[in-house]
Design an enzyme around this catalytic site. Structure first.
Site, PDB file in Angstrom:
ATOM      1  N   ARG A  46      90.730  94.968  64.413  1.00 47.30           N
ATOM      2  CA  ARG A  46      90.832  95.541  65.784  1.00 47.30           C
ATOM      3  C   ARG A  46      90.339  94.190  66.850  1.00 47.30           C
ATOM      4  O   ARG A  46      90.834  94.231  67.757  1.00 47.30           O
ATOM      5  CB  ARG A  46      89.650  96.375  65.889  1.00 47.30           C
ATOM      6  CG  ARG A  46      90.224  97.617  65.385  1.00 47.30           C
ATOM      7  CD  ARG A  46      89.199  98.980  65.545  1.00 47.30           C
ATOM      8  NE  ARG A  46      89.874 100.152  65.088  1.00 47.30           N
ATOM      9  CZ  ARG A  46      88.900 101.196  65.035  1.00 47.30           C
ATOM     10  NH1 ARG A  46      87.704 101.037  65.363  1.00 47.30           N
ATOM     11  NH2 ARG A  46      89.356 102.550  64.967  1.00 47.30           N
ATOM     12  N   HIS A  50      84.020  99.945  72.102  1.00 48.04           N
ATOM     13  CA  HIS A  50      84.186 101.294  71.055  1.00 48.04           C
ATOM     14  C   HIS A  50      83.216 101.532  70.100  1.00 48.04           C
ATOM     15  O   HIS A  50      82.996 102.709  69.524  1.00 48.04           O
ATOM     16  CB  HIS A  50      85.657 101.168  70.489  1.00 48.04           C
ATOM     17  CG  HIS A  50      86.086 102.165  69.712  1.00 48.04           C
ATOM     18  ND1 HIS A  50      86.133 103.658  69.970  1.00 48.04           N
ATOM     19  CD2 HIS A  50      86.192 102.412  68.370  1.00 48.04           C
ATOM     20  CE1 HIS A  50      86.672 104.374  69.310  1.00 48.04           C
ATOM     21  NE2 HIS A  50      86.689 103.561  67.887  1.00 48.04           N
ATOM     22  N   HIS A  80      87.943  98.769  71.138  1.00 45.79           N
ATOM     23  CA  HIS A  80      89.269  99.196  70.631  1.00 45.79           C
ATOM     24  C   HIS A  80      90.215  98.673  71.485  1.00 45.79           C
ATOM     25  O   HIS A  80      90.270  98.608  72.816  1.00 45.79           O
ATOM     26  CB  HIS A  80      88.975 100.613  70.915  1.00 45.79           C
ATOM     27  CG  HIS A  80      89.961 101.330  69.987  1.00 45.79           C
ATOM     28  ND1 HIS A  80      91.311 101.311  70.202  1.00 45.79           N
ATOM     29  CD2 HIS A  80      89.982 102.384  68.780  1.00 45.79           C
ATOM     30  CE1 HIS A  80      91.978 102.182  69.153  1.00 45.79           C
ATOM     31  NE2 HIS A  80      91.225 102.636  68.422  1.00 45.79           N
ATOM     32  N   ARG A  82      83.703  96.360  62.069  1.00 44.98           N
ATOM     33  CA  ARG A  82      83.862  97.493  61.476  1.00 44.98           C
ATOM     34  C   ARG A  82      85.064  97.805  60.994  1.00 44.98           C
ATOM     35  O   ARG A  82      85.889  97.807  61.956  1.00 44.98           O
ATOM     36  CB  ARG A  82      83.260  98.615  62.272  1.00 44.98           C
ATOM     37  CG  ARG A  82      83.508  99.929  61.571  1.00 44.98           C
ATOM     38  CD  ARG A  82      82.896 101.174  62.581  1.00 44.98           C
ATOM     39  NE  ARG A  82      83.715 101.301  63.564  1.00 44.98           N
ATOM     40  CZ  ARG A  82      84.547 102.128  63.724  1.00 44.98           C
ATOM     41  NH1 ARG A  82      85.137 102.872  62.779  1.00 44.98           N
ATOM     42  NH2 ARG A  82      85.345 102.328  65.130  1.00 44.98           N
ATOM     43  N   GLU A 130      95.242 103.410  57.933  1.00 43.48           N
ATOM     44  CA  GLU A 130      94.877 102.678  59.351  1.00 43.48           C
ATOM     45  C   GLU A 130      94.714 101.222  59.072  1.00 43.48           C
ATOM     46  O   GLU A 130      94.723 100.611  57.998  1.00 43.48           O
ATOM     47  CB  GLU A 130      93.558 103.217  59.876  1.00 43.48           C
ATOM     48  CG  GLU A 130      93.625 104.716  60.239  1.00 43.48           C
ATOM     49  CD  GLU A 130      92.443 105.186  60.883  1.00 43.48           C
ATOM     50  OE1 GLU A 130      91.442 104.699  60.733  1.00 43.48           O
ATOM     51  OE2 GLU A 130      92.575 106.503  61.372  1.00 43.48           O
TER      52      GLU A 130
END
Length: 483
Positions: A247, A306, A201, A341, A85
């Protein structure tokens, strides 16, 4: 153990988690490499020792979940299949049927809880205040489904109340994630850390649903691209990793395309195509329900709240700054996420620190006393219009891009809602929102999930975690509003 849940315990943010759990288990990967990626993503604020400890315990916690029956994806030889990811340097995400990890993990844990005689579950009971006696948390005041208040006395209280998603009008979180746990802890006197760092997100599905369905990060990990109406891949010009950039960068890229009127879409046609329904069934079902065939049509996306990197400050064992109060999961701020994160570190943090809390709790904990009825008056109704104002205010002024004027507007609005509402729930939401807004107003730089258009640079001298108490937050609000 008494487990209080606002709805059925099946309804949780963890249940919705799609990507999986990050764990350095593959040959050639190490906890140190995992920690390095975590530190880089966290933009200078990750507690490196805390992150390394989490990464080192990942394997044991995955094995715990396997023992509970979680069916992680495996190859024909029985080895865990791991995917990659965004911002990970290796394939280290363990998943279940592509995007069903959260649901599978929760199903296994809930089954174990239901079979454990020493755990009593109270569904449809809404915790809203901590009981504090002689500077120690000694229980919880909660309302039943009829709106009546009850007191639960206990020697220790563990908050696992999730994040702050429904403080925002666009979120991927269930409605219960509305900052109530943060507000409870802050009202009791706990320190709140890193409240300004909110992760948006970049690829929530913009199909008019609240909460917005999530187009998981794993889609981009498998090669899906972000395009605009002109079929242009706009992320290639913004970061060397394009769609796999951190992100916050991807979220601002998508936000910019939307604000410019060019639209933003996740194109899975080439990378996933006909495999979609089998590889990512949850996303596929959401697309089909909205009348979109992701095999042939790009998915419209927008940034949505998110994950909250901030929360109740805890130590390495999950203890808060208040005796008797512990916090785990998204409501906690352990320092492992920093300002941003790393993908799939959230479920890992939850299982690692949950195990630590279980081991650190006193072995001879007192039994929870039977609930004591406090009153017969139901909870005042929630003003839907006020709730709408709160959520729109947070999205407009404390969202992907922030500035001084917007943040001060938010603080004025939220303080007014907190003063005027009769609803305990809305008052708690306004308090949690004020912690986020005040922390964002105080940080005069851009870092990770916190981006200010009036302070666009990251300043090395400000690479320190923020800490707020109720008293400090109130003083800051007063300095702006005069009230």
């Amino acid at each position: 153990v008494c487990l209080i849940s606002k709805r059925n315990i099946d309804d949780s943010s963890s249940n919705w988690a799609q990507g999986g759990i990050a764990a350095a288990l593959a040959e050639g990967d190490t906890p140190e490499d995992h920690t390095k990626d975590t530190v880089i993503a966290g933009a200078g604020l990750v507690d490196e020792a805390m992150a390394l400890g989490m990464a080192q315990e990942a394997g044991d916690r995955i094995r715990d979940l396997l023992s509970y029956g979680v069916p992680f994806d495996k190859d024909l030889e029985g080895h865990l299949i791991q995917s990659r990811e965004a911002a990970h340097s290796a394939r280290r995400i363990v998943r279940v049927r592509g995007d069903r990890a959260g649901a599978a993990i929760m199903a296994a844990l809930i089954d174990a809880v239901r079979k454990t005689p020493s755990i009593t579950v109270y569904d449809s009971v809404n915790a809203e205040e901590l009981i504090v006696t002689d500077h120690r948390v000694t229980g919880v005041i909660a309302r039943d489904h009829g709106g009546l208040s009850h007191a639960f006395s206990a020697s220790d209280v563990v908050l696992a109340t999730g994040g702050i998603g429904h403080l925002y009008s666009m979120t991927t979180n269930p409605v219960e994630s509305s900052g109530i746990g943060l507000a409870m802890a802050a009202s009791a006197g706990a320190i709140i850390a890193d409240a300004e760092f909110v992760q948006f997100h970049p690829t929530a599905m913009a199909i008019g649903r609240d909460p917005a369905p999530l187009a998981t990060e794993a889609l981009r990990g498998e090669g899906a691209t972000l395009i605009n109406k002109a079929n242009q891949r706009f992320m290639m010009a913004l970061h060397k990793d394009a769609e796999l950039a951190p992100r916050d960068i991807v979220a601002r890229g998508v936000f910019a395309e939307l604000m410019a009127g060019r639209g933003a879409y996740l194109d899975c046609r080439t990378a996933i195509g006909a495999r979609f329904s089998e590889a990512f069934p949850t996303v596929f079902d959401a697309c089909k329900a909205a009348g979109i065939d992701p095999v042939t049509t790009p998915i419209p996306v927008a940034p949505a709240e998110h994950y909250h990197m901030g929360g109740v400050l805890t130590d390495a064992q999950g203890r808060s700054s208040l005796k008797g109060l512990w916090a785990v999961g998204e409501v906690a701020s352990t320092g492992v996420h920093g300002a941003n994160r790393l993908a799939s570190n959230s479920l890992l943090e939850a299982i690692v620190f949950a195990a630590r809390i279980a081991n650190a709790l006193p072995q001879n904990i007192e039994a929870v006393s039977p609930a004591k009825k406090l009153n017969q008056e139901p909870e005042p109704g929630l003003d839907i219009d006020q709730l709408g104002v709160l959520r729109e205010t947070m999205t407009d002024h404390v969202g992907v891009i922030r500035d001084r004027v917007g943040l001060e507007t938010a603080i004025w609005t939220l303080a007014d809602i907190k003063r005027s509402t009769l609803s305990p729930r809305l008052r708690a939401m306004a308090l949690a929102a004020l912690f986020v807004s005040v922390a964002a107003h105080q940080r005069h730089e851009s870092r990770g999930g916190h981006y200010r258009s009036d302070f666009t640079q990251t300043i090395s001298a400000l690479a320190q975690r923020s800490r707020l108490t109720l008293e400090l937050m109130r003083k800051h609000v007063t300095s702006i509003t005069g009230a």
